[in-house]
Design a protein around this motif. Structure first.
Motif, PDB file in Angstrom:
ATOM      1  N   LEU A 227      -8.542   2.618   3.482  1.00  0.00           N
ATOM      2  CA  LEU A 227      -8.870   1.959   2.499  1.00  0.00           C
ATOM      3  C   LEU A 227      -8.055   0.361   2.419  1.00  0.00           C
ATOM      4  CD1 LEU A 227     -10.188   3.806  -0.590  1.00  0.00           C
ATOM      5  CD2 LEU A 227     -11.595   2.671   0.863  1.00  0.00           C
ATOM      6  N   ILE A 228      -6.747   0.970   2.399  1.00  0.00           N
ATOM      7  CA  ILE A 228      -5.701  -0.003   2.104  1.00  0.00           C
ATOM      8  C   ILE A 228      -5.330  -0.684   3.470  1.00  0.00           C
ATOM      9  CG2 ILE A 228      -3.371  -0.352   1.380  1.00  0.00           C
ATOM     10  CD1 ILE A 228      -3.695   2.125  -0.209  1.00  0.00           C
ATOM     11  N   ARG A 229      -5.347  -0.167   4.423  1.00  0.00           N
ATOM     12  CA  ARG A 229      -5.079  -0.990   5.919  1.00  0.00           C
ATOM     13  C   ARG A 229      -5.984  -1.783   6.409  1.00  0.00           C
ATOM     14  NH1 ARG A 229       0.321  -0.219   6.789  1.00  0.00           N
ATOM     15  NH2 ARG A 229       1.040   1.555   5.386  1.00  0.00           N
ATOM     16  N   PHE A 230      -6.691  -2.326   5.631  1.00  0.00           N
ATOM     17  CA  PHE A 230      -7.961  -3.193   5.996  1.00  0.00           C
ATOM     18  C   PHE A 230      -7.399  -4.526   5.066  1.00  0.00           C
ATOM     19  CE2 PHE A 230     -12.532  -4.547   4.617  1.00  0.00           C
ATOM     20  CZ  PHE A 230     -12.749  -5.084   5.820  1.00  0.00           C
ATOM     21  N   SER A 231      -7.218  -5.476   5.887  1.00  0.00           N
ATOM     22  CA  SER A 231      -6.350  -6.665   5.526  1.00  0.00           C
ATOM     23  C   SER A 231      -7.074  -7.292   3.943  1.00  0.00           C
ATOM     24  CB  SER A 231      -6.220  -7.902   6.347  1.00  0.00           C
ATOM     25  OG  SER A 231      -7.546  -8.250   6.921  1.00  0.00           O
ATOM     26  N   PRO A 232      -8.366  -7.514   3.781  1.00  0.00           N
ATOM     27  CA  PRO A 232      -8.886  -7.901   2.813  1.00  0.00           C
ATOM     28  C   PRO A 232      -8.670  -7.080   1.441  1.00  0.00           C
ATOM     29  CG  PRO A 232     -10.686  -8.114   4.427  1.00  0.00           C
ATOM     30  CD  PRO A 232      -9.573  -7.139   4.936  1.00  0.00           C
ATOM     31  N   ILE A 233      -8.736  -5.834   1.659  1.00  0.00           N
ATOM     32  CA  ILE A 233      -8.367  -4.919   0.722  1.00  0.00           C
ATOM     33  C   ILE A 233      -6.733  -5.155   0.374  1.00  0.00           C
ATOM     34  CG2 ILE A 233      -8.063  -2.761  -0.228  1.00  0.00           C
ATOM     35  CD1 ILE A 233     -10.814  -2.044   1.013  1.00  0.00           C
ATOM     36  N   TRP A 234      -5.833  -5.028   1.636  1.00  0.00           N
ATOM     37  CA  TRP A 234      -4.397  -4.957   1.482  1.00  0.00           C
ATOM     38  C   TRP A 234      -4.171  -6.131   0.736  1.00  0.00           C
ATOM     39  CZ3 TRP A 234       0.064  -2.738   2.934  1.00  0.00           C
ATOM     40  CH2 TRP A 234       1.081  -3.399   3.377  1.00  0.00           C
ATOM     41  N   THR A 235      -4.604  -7.369   0.924  1.00  0.00           N
ATOM     42  CA  THR A 235      -4.253  -8.684   0.226  1.00  0.00           C
ATOM     43  C   THR A 235      -4.370  -8.264  -1.285  1.00  0.00           C
ATOM     44  OG1 THR A 235      -5.192  -9.756   2.166  1.00  0.00           O
ATOM     45  CG2 THR A 235      -5.013 -11.149   0.154  1.00  0.00           C
ATOM     46  N   GLU A 236      -5.801  -7.750  -1.776  1.00  0.00           N
ATOM     47  CA  GLU A 236      -5.842  -7.903  -3.117  1.00  0.00           C
ATOM     48  C   GLU A 236      -4.935  -6.724  -3.796  1.00  0.00           C
ATOM     49  OE1 GLU A 236      -7.386 -10.194  -4.728  1.00  0.00           O
ATOM     50  OE2 GLU A 236      -7.319 -11.089  -2.622  1.00  0.00           O
ATOM     51  N   TYR A 237      -5.084  -5.721  -2.909  1.00  0.00           N
ATOM     52  CA  TYR A 237      -4.055  -4.329  -3.392  1.00  0.00           C
ATOM     53  C   TYR A 237      -2.463  -4.777  -3.639  1.00  0.00           C
ATOM     54  CZ  TYR A 237      -2.425   0.612  -3.167  1.00  0.00           C
ATOM     55  OH  TYR A 237      -1.897   1.690  -3.514  1.00  0.00           O
ATOM     56  N   ILE A 238      -2.011  -5.852  -2.794  1.00  0.00           N
ATOM     57  CA  ILE A 238      -0.615  -6.311  -2.993  1.00  0.00           C
ATOM     58  C   ILE A 238      -0.524  -7.353  -4.365  1.00  0.00           C
ATOM     59  CG2 ILE A 238       1.165  -8.011  -2.189  1.00  0.00           C
ATOM     60  CD1 ILE A 238       0.439  -7.082   0.420  1.00  0.00           C
ATOM     61  N   TYR A 263      -0.810  -1.486  13.652  1.00  0.00           N
ATOM     62  CA  TYR A 263      -1.680  -2.601  13.349  1.00  0.00           C
ATOM     63  C   TYR A 263      -2.584  -2.032  11.996  1.00  0.00           C
ATOM     64  CZ  TYR A 263      -0.866  -4.109  18.014  1.00  0.00           C
ATOM     65  OH  TYR A 263      -0.270  -4.456  19.206  1.00  0.00           O
ATOM     66  N   MET A 264      -3.057  -2.985  11.202  1.00  0.00           N
ATOM     67  CA  MET A 264      -4.014  -2.902  10.438  1.00  0.00           C
ATOM     68  C   MET A 264      -5.368  -3.513  10.830  1.00  0.00           C
ATOM     69  SD  MET A 264      -3.455  -4.677   6.726  1.00  0.00           S
ATOM     70  CE  MET A 264      -2.003  -4.333   6.497  1.00  0.00           C
ATOM     71  N   HIS A 275       2.455  -6.352  12.729  1.00  0.00           N
ATOM     72  CA  HIS A 275       3.267  -6.237  11.615  1.00  0.00           C
ATOM     73  C   HIS A 275       3.889  -7.764  10.972  1.00  0.00           C
ATOM     74  CE1 HIS A 275       5.005  -1.950  12.751  1.00  0.00           C
ATOM     75  NE2 HIS A 275       3.739  -1.969  12.365  1.00  0.00           N
ATOM     76  N   ARG A 276       3.796  -8.702  11.914  1.00  0.00           N
ATOM     77  CA  ARG A 276       3.687 -10.079  11.467  1.00  0.00           C
ATOM     78  C   ARG A 276       2.978 -10.434  10.336  1.00  0.00           C
ATOM     79  NH1 ARG A 276       2.722 -14.218  14.345  1.00  0.00           N
ATOM     80  NH2 ARG A 276       4.007 -15.521  13.132  1.00  0.00           N
ATOM     81  N   GLY A 277       1.959  -9.777  10.910  1.00  0.00           N
ATOM     82  CA  GLY A 277       0.344 -10.150   9.743  1.00  0.00           C
ATOM     83  C   GLY A 277       0.795  -9.414   8.417  1.00  0.00           C
ATOM     84  N   PHE A 278       1.393  -8.219   8.579  1.00  0.00           N
ATOM     85  CA  PHE A 278       1.369  -7.472   7.451  1.00  0.00           C
ATOM     86  C   PHE A 278       2.416  -8.133   6.265  1.00  0.00           C
ATOM     87  CE2 PHE A 278       1.233  -2.799   8.582  1.00  0.00           C
ATOM     88  CZ  PHE A 278       0.491  -2.791   9.758  1.00  0.00           C
ATOM     89  N   VAL A 279       3.486  -8.764   7.175  1.00  0.00           N
ATOM     90  CA  VAL A 279       4.484  -9.515   6.275  1.00  0.00           C
ATOM     91  C   VAL A 279       4.065 -10.771   5.484  1.00  0.00           C
ATOM     92  CG1 VAL A 279       6.814 -10.012   6.137  1.00  0.00           C
ATOM     93  CG2 VAL A 279       6.337  -8.053   7.398  1.00  0.00           C
TER      94      VAL A 279
END
Lengths: 535, 535
Positions: A227-238, A263-264, A275-279
């Motif tokens: 769930l979390i390592r899906f960038s639209p959710i990750w964004t709102e999660y943070i 990767y996510m 990882h650049r994307g994560f950060v």
């Protein structure tokens, strides 16, 4: 007798001389003294009115007749509903907390909120290994996948007899169509939440050992990660992590992010965000939240947040080299965001630090070559072992120059290491509720925190994985610590909060500002306590 | 890397330098090294074969389906049956233990043996507050009285409908006639034993807090005292305490005797045996057992036993003066038997030492006046409290000059007090199983013993109240300590056993002889271990 009492007082002072709130170490303001007295009075009152009530003779978690043995600092998962009704918790909730120095980012947002975020994503799908029935619902775990490319189900419910195991059903449809016999949509939520959190029956009965509860703990991450390592959710999660922390009085955080996954998944379902994307997402949301706070005139409530780069303790020493290089590259690109390096996972069962000495020393050399500073902030000694590999991790963490120690639960067994921590100013990130739910301690009165404090080892209170334990923010951890001691008071909690800033990976200027802002909020908080709770 | 490993080794040595088994402190014999290796190997094997077995998913004490979560050092009451089947326990059972320095005499003999002793007394009677039924048998306690003068029942069974509550039935008849529906004579035994011991459901479920389990603990003494304080039973009880201790390798003991009761009941039913009588019986049985051991050519296995005079912590300071004078008088008459003075009872709920400073200081002066030496050997810090009155007892115990500390469970929180204990040679009487069953710790891996040891505070392992806990002798306590650490080994256990003699209240000559006898037995024990357990 007078002489005796004088010698007694002197002995007590000597015994407590190394504490952060050592008697006579500094002159307390009138407000501090008054607010501390108020809190001690309310704590004493509630120790009787709330925590000394008679419970039944049978320990039973059936919600209809739950009668656990209650006492201040009792097991958090059974105490939580009682805690939130207390006046002491009301006070602690309003307390400025300083920094949150130990939290795993992917376990920082309320599970119900994560569920809500997931339901907002039409592309999120769910599958199970076997159609759900009332018999298996307690054992079968949900599996998530955004934008599945194949095996998309043509039935709408996970409990349909014709459901083909492993097939993907849209998450929202799966919820809407959840069988009434399994509780309908509410039953669906309950089922998902149960896979995302540890419940009291698991912690205190079926999985009541560190080893067993770690199995459940690991299972939670396996479920939530998709769930979390899906960038639209990750964004709102943070975003939610930042916002909910601010609401609890946390003005700064250092989030441990697990970079073991290379990767996510992006919005289109491709696993291609590196990882650049994560950060970058982390940095973008950070700025947005800062802007938002500014718009609300509340910029003083949020200093910021940084990342402690983590990978898992089961990789090979060779694999670790890749992660070290990766971390160096991220630090070069995002120097203001990468604050430290750590290895995470169950210390009792995974590889000890000693296995990684060569790549870790190489990492230090590489930093020198590149003119970078990425301090180690190691988990170590999160164990009940005495002389086991996990306990021995403390020696390596310190020899490797760790700037703080994550957990350090077994540090109290090591006089020389405590001396080093005291003298070099290496604080311990103490996670009281995490330690209790992961069965290192049975309750707060058994927790070794007072030993560390009296030895002069500085501490920061931390929540670790609040999404899994339910100890959102830092109020619950402060509460549990405060009710389990008659030495510590509100003044002590204030000193611990200050230490969470003093030992943060902020530069001198940032730290000075953060401390000044803290003092302003603390003074206001004391006045509020006096205004609202003095008799 | 070599340099790193050298620095690591050095750090570990420094960290453990204060331990009784500090690396390099003395040169170990070849047998010591070999036997220690054997024990470590067997411990590691059994950690897997015995203590890592998978247990069921539901924690349930129903004996038919008991599947507790097992691990080395787990809860004693559920582990006991497994422990006694291990090879490690077999070894520890044969180990010479030195002295038993902390045991309450009236809780030192197996409850089944006490039952047997009581059944041998035709004048012993029993009553209940209401006729026993299958519904109330779990709650109604037996009451005992030797030679009742009135209210002797004319019905023969406690479960007879015509039984008049409070009436006395001969104990043996009550057993013989116990209703078949309640299990007959075996059901009777079970009912009595349940009133004399703490069972796992109480310790780990219904009474799972220090406060609640103390209620059961106190109830046991209330029941047993009327059996034990009957001089014919008392005599045989003491004998069994000595004999069973000898069988477990204990060659010396200091029994805490509760002198709060001013009299015990004599053979004719009159409560007229005074404290002189208590001590005379103790001394007589002591001599008889010594004679008996000599007859068997085993005099070297039994050095002797002494008494620590105790009264209860709920008396007034004025009442304490009477007990102090009483103790002085006994010491004058029995100088070789009275070895120390203590105050006992639940520290969390009874009066703190500070309440008694004046009479206790007066007691010290009186000893000087009379040329006597009755050292304080105080219980202190048997608590989970941090800064509570029970925790603060440690300051007073030390200021009053205690020669040892009973329990000292919270001592680990006090750096200055540990320093004093280390420097002045004040050891702690650590009662691991007692602490666990009385819920100060949930299991041995959570017990603070390694903290004390690493701080250089010397310890003696003790059983406290084995009749109530089922940890007869010292083998169980040594076992639980040994399996919960990978630092400690057989050599460590030997050093702790030596300390139990070094810190005994023996004069120099007695101590020298006791230590010499210990060394002889220890050398023989090592050889036996090597002979029987080397692969």
């Amino acid at each position: 007798m007078e002489d005796y009492l004088e010698r007694r007082k002197q002995l007590i002072h000597e015994d407590r001389a190394r504490r952060v709130d050592a008697p006579g170490a500094r002159t307390l303001s009138e407000d501090e003294v008054h607010a501390d007295e108020i809190v001690r009075r309310i704590r004493a009152e509630e120790a009787i009115s709330v925590w000394a009530v008679n419970s039944g003779s049978v320990f039973d978690y059936d919600p209809a007749k739950t009668t656990p043995n209650v006492f201040p600092g009792m097991e958090f998962l059974t105490a939580r509903e009682t805690i939130i009704k207390t006046r002491l918790f009301e006070i602690i909730s309003k307390m400025p907390k300083g920094g949150l120095l130990h939290a795993h980012l992917d376990a920082t947002v309320n599970a119900r909120h994560l569920l809500k975020l997931a339901l907002e994503q039409p592309v999120m799908h769910v599958s199970v290994s076997s159609a759900l029935t009332s018999d298996n619902i307690g054992d079968v775990l949900p599996k998530f996948k955004p934008v599945p490319k194949e095996n998309v189900s043509d039935v709408g419910s996970l409990s349909d007899l014709s459901y083909h195991p492993g097939d993907w059903i849209p998450f929202r449809a799966a919820r809407d169509n959840f069988s009434e016999s399994l509780g309908g949509p509410e039953g669906f939520d309950k089922w998902v939440i149960n896979a995302l959190m540890i419940n009291p029956i698991e912690a205190y009965q079926t999985h009541n050992t560190t080893q067993k509860i770690w199995a459940k703990f690991t299972s939670v991450f396996t479920v939530s990660t998709n769930l979390i390592r899906f960038s639209p959710i990750w964004t709102e999660y943070i975003r939610e992590f930042f916002l909910s922390s601010i609401e609890d009085g946390i003005s700064y955080s250092e989030a441990r992010i697990n970079f073991w996954y290379r990767y996510m998944v992006g919005p289109n379902g491709e696993e291609n965000i590196d990882h650049r994307g994560f950060v970058m997402i982390f940095g973008r949301v950070l700025n947005e939240v800062k802007e938002e706070m500014k718009r609300q005139g509340r910029e003083d409530e949020f200093i910021g947040s940084k990342i402690i780069y983590c990978t898992l303790r089961f990789i090979s020493p060779e694999e670790l080299e890749w992660y070290c290089e990766d971390c160096l590259a991220l630090k070069q690109e995002f120097p203001h965001l990468i604050a430290g390096f750590d290895l995470v996972g169950h210390e009792d069962s995974l590889r000890p630090l000693i296995d990684y000495i060569v790549p870790l020393m190489r990492f230090v050399e590489r930093q020198k070559e590149l003119g970078l500073d990425i301090p180690f902030i190691f988990h170590a000694g999160e164990t009940l072992g005495d002389g086991t590999a996990a306990d021995m991790n403390l020696y390596d963490a310190i020899l490797l120059g760790t700037k703080r120690i994550g957990h350090g639960f077994s540090l109290v067994k090591h006089p020389k290491l405590m001396e080093i921590c005291r003298e070099k100013g290496i604080p311990v990130e103490v996670c009281p509720i995490s330690n209790e739910i992961l069965r290192l301690t049975s309750s707060m009165p058994m927790h070794p925190l007072p030993i560390l404090m009296n030895q002069g080892v500085r501490v920061a209170l931390c929540s670790d994985d609040p999404a899994i334990f339910g100890n959102m923010g830092l109020s619950f951890d402060y509460y549990q610590v405060l009710v389990a001691s008659e030495v510590s008071g509100l003044t002590t909690m204030g000193e611990i909060a200050r230490d969470s800033i003093r030992f943060a990976r902020l530069d001198a200027e940032e730290k000075e500002r953060a401390l000044a802002l803290f003092e302003k909020r603390w003074a206001k908080f004391l006045q509020d306590v006096i205004r609202d709770y003095a008799q």
